[in-house]
Scaffold this motif. Structure first.
Motif, PDB file in Angstrom:
ATOM      1  N   ALA A  79      -9.056 -12.642   1.951  1.00  0.00           N
ATOM      2  CA  ALA A  79      -9.040 -11.518   2.565  1.00  0.00           C
ATOM      3  C   ALA A  79      -7.759 -10.890   2.508  1.00  0.00           C
ATOM      4  O   ALA A  79      -7.374  -9.932   2.217  1.00  0.00           O
ATOM      5  N   ALA A  80      -6.476 -11.857   2.664  1.00  0.00           N
ATOM      6  CA  ALA A  80      -5.281 -11.458   2.495  1.00  0.00           C
ATOM      7  C   ALA A  80      -4.879 -11.160   1.128  1.00  0.00           C
ATOM      8  O   ALA A  80      -4.068 -10.069   1.093  1.00  0.00           O
ATOM      9  N   ARG A  81      -5.376 -11.829   0.083  1.00  0.00           N
ATOM     10  CA  ARG A  81      -5.052 -11.500  -1.255  1.00  0.00           C
ATOM     11  C   ARG A  81      -5.599 -10.274  -1.472  1.00  0.00           C
ATOM     12  O   ARG A  81      -5.088  -9.314  -2.292  1.00  0.00           O
ATOM     13  N   GLU A  82      -6.731  -9.820  -1.199  1.00  0.00           N
ATOM     14  CA  GLU A  82      -7.444  -8.376  -1.323  1.00  0.00           C
ATOM     15  C   GLU A  82      -6.579  -7.391  -0.648  1.00  0.00           C
ATOM     16  O   GLU A  82      -6.382  -6.461  -1.519  1.00  0.00           O
ATOM     17  N   ASP A 115      -3.472  -7.030  -2.803  1.00  0.00           N
ATOM     18  CA  ASP A 115      -4.028  -6.553  -4.375  1.00  0.00           C
ATOM     19  C   ASP A 115      -4.050  -4.988  -4.009  1.00  0.00           C
ATOM     20  O   ASP A 115      -3.608  -3.978  -4.873  1.00  0.00           O
ATOM     21  N   GLY A 116      -4.593  -4.552  -2.820  1.00  0.00           N
ATOM     22  CA  GLY A 116      -4.698  -2.831  -2.578  1.00  0.00           C
ATOM     23  C   GLY A 116      -3.331  -2.265  -2.193  1.00  0.00           C
ATOM     24  O   GLY A 116      -2.927  -1.212  -2.999  1.00  0.00           O
ATOM     25  N   VAL A 117      -2.329  -3.122  -1.845  1.00  0.00           N
ATOM     26  CA  VAL A 117      -1.067  -2.541  -1.496  1.00  0.00           C
ATOM     27  C   VAL A 117      -0.309  -2.459  -3.013  1.00  0.00           C
ATOM     28  O   VAL A 117       0.427  -1.493  -3.185  1.00  0.00           O
ATOM     29  N   ARG A 132       2.002   0.798  -7.231  1.00  0.00           N
ATOM     30  CA  ARG A 132       1.967   1.128  -8.568  1.00  0.00           C
ATOM     31  C   ARG A 132       1.546   2.540  -8.804  1.00  0.00           C
ATOM     32  O   ARG A 132       1.962   2.954  -9.978  1.00  0.00           O
ATOM     33  N   ASN A 133       0.480   2.856  -8.467  1.00  0.00           N
ATOM     34  CA  ASN A 133      -0.089   3.975  -8.506  1.00  0.00           C
ATOM     35  C   ASN A 133      -0.404   4.921  -7.099  1.00  0.00           C
ATOM     36  O   ASN A 133      -1.627   4.860  -6.821  1.00  0.00           O
ATOM     37  N   PRO A 134       0.429   5.261  -6.691  1.00  0.00           N
ATOM     38  CA  PRO A 134       0.140   6.029  -5.344  1.00  0.00           C
ATOM     39  C   PRO A 134      -0.479   7.270  -5.439  1.00  0.00           C
ATOM     40  O   PRO A 134      -0.289   8.113  -6.563  1.00  0.00           O
ATOM     41  N   PRO A 135      -1.205   7.556  -4.360  1.00  0.00           N
ATOM     42  CA  PRO A 135      -1.868   9.031  -4.536  1.00  0.00           C
ATOM     43  C   PRO A 135      -1.017  10.078  -4.312  1.00  0.00           C
ATOM     44  O   PRO A 135       0.128   9.922  -3.852  1.00  0.00           O
ATOM     45  N   PRO A 136      -1.365  11.393  -4.797  1.00  0.00           N
ATOM     46  CA  PRO A 136      -0.204  12.368  -4.683  1.00  0.00           C
ATOM     47  C   PRO A 136       0.370  12.540  -3.312  1.00  0.00           C
ATOM     48  O   PRO A 136       1.697  12.911  -3.382  1.00  0.00           O
ATOM     49  N   HIS A 171       6.041   5.841  -2.561  1.00  0.00           N
ATOM     50  CA  HIS A 171       6.377   4.496  -2.476  1.00  0.00           C
ATOM     51  C   HIS A 171       7.117   4.144  -1.008  1.00  0.00           C
ATOM     52  O   HIS A 171       6.706   3.133  -0.553  1.00  0.00           O
ATOM     53  N   ALA A 172       7.884   4.971  -0.687  1.00  0.00           N
ATOM     54  CA  ALA A 172       8.569   4.574   0.282  1.00  0.00           C
ATOM     55  C   ALA A 172       7.552   4.260   1.496  1.00  0.00           C
ATOM     56  O   ALA A 172       7.727   3.347   2.415  1.00  0.00           O
ATOM     57  N   ARG A 173       6.773   5.411   1.681  1.00  0.00           N
ATOM     58  CA  ARG A 173       5.769   5.314   2.733  1.00  0.00           C
ATOM     59  C   ARG A 173       4.794   4.156   2.693  1.00  0.00           C
ATOM     60  O   ARG A 173       4.626   3.397   3.631  1.00  0.00           O
TER      61      ARG A 173
END
Length: 133
Positions: A98-101, A104-106, A111-115, A119-121
């Motif tokens: 669960a921690a790895r998942e 992975d999400g972070v 790497r590909n933040p939504p509009p 990155h800072a937030r």
């Protein structure tokens, strides 16, 4: 095999091997000069000891498991203890997965933040404001 050879081949320190002996997990014969002499099987045994410690078993449980592995017999009550340890390890694995998942999400979001996200937030730092005019 001498203690330095076993340590090198097993990838552990000489100090760790001495500790394993103190805990009655590993055994060596002594030469006439007092040097430890290990059987060739010592490296595999050290790897197993390391796996059991990495799984979180205390040295008492490791000692019992080693007796079973090398004698082929299980002492009364040990099976319940081993099953309990197995269940505890499975719970740890579930938590680690669960921690790895989540990581992975972070990583993916970073790497590909939504509009609407910077990155800072994502990383928890305050968002940068535009330079003053």
């Amino acid at each position: 095999m001498r203690i330095g050879e076993v340590a090198h081949q097993a990838g552990v320190s000489v100090r760790a091997l001495r500790y394993y002996e103190e805990q009655d997990l590993l055994h060596a014969e002594r030469s006439s000069g007092g040097q430890r002499q290990y059987p060739d099987s010592a490296v595999d045994r050290v790897h197993l000891i390391q796996q059991l410690f990495a799984a979180g078993l205390p040295s008492r449980a490791v000692r019992e498991v080693l007796r079973c592995v090398y004698s082929g017999t299980v002492e009364p009550g040990l099976l319940d203890q081993l099953e309990s340890e197995r269940a505890r390890i499975s719970e740890r694995i579930t938590g680690l997965v669960a921690a790895r998942e989540r990581l992975d999400g972070v990583i993916a979001t970073t790497r590909n933040p939504p509009p609407e996200c910077t990155h800072a937030r994502v990383l928890g730092a305050p968002a940068r404001s535009a330079a003053p005019s």
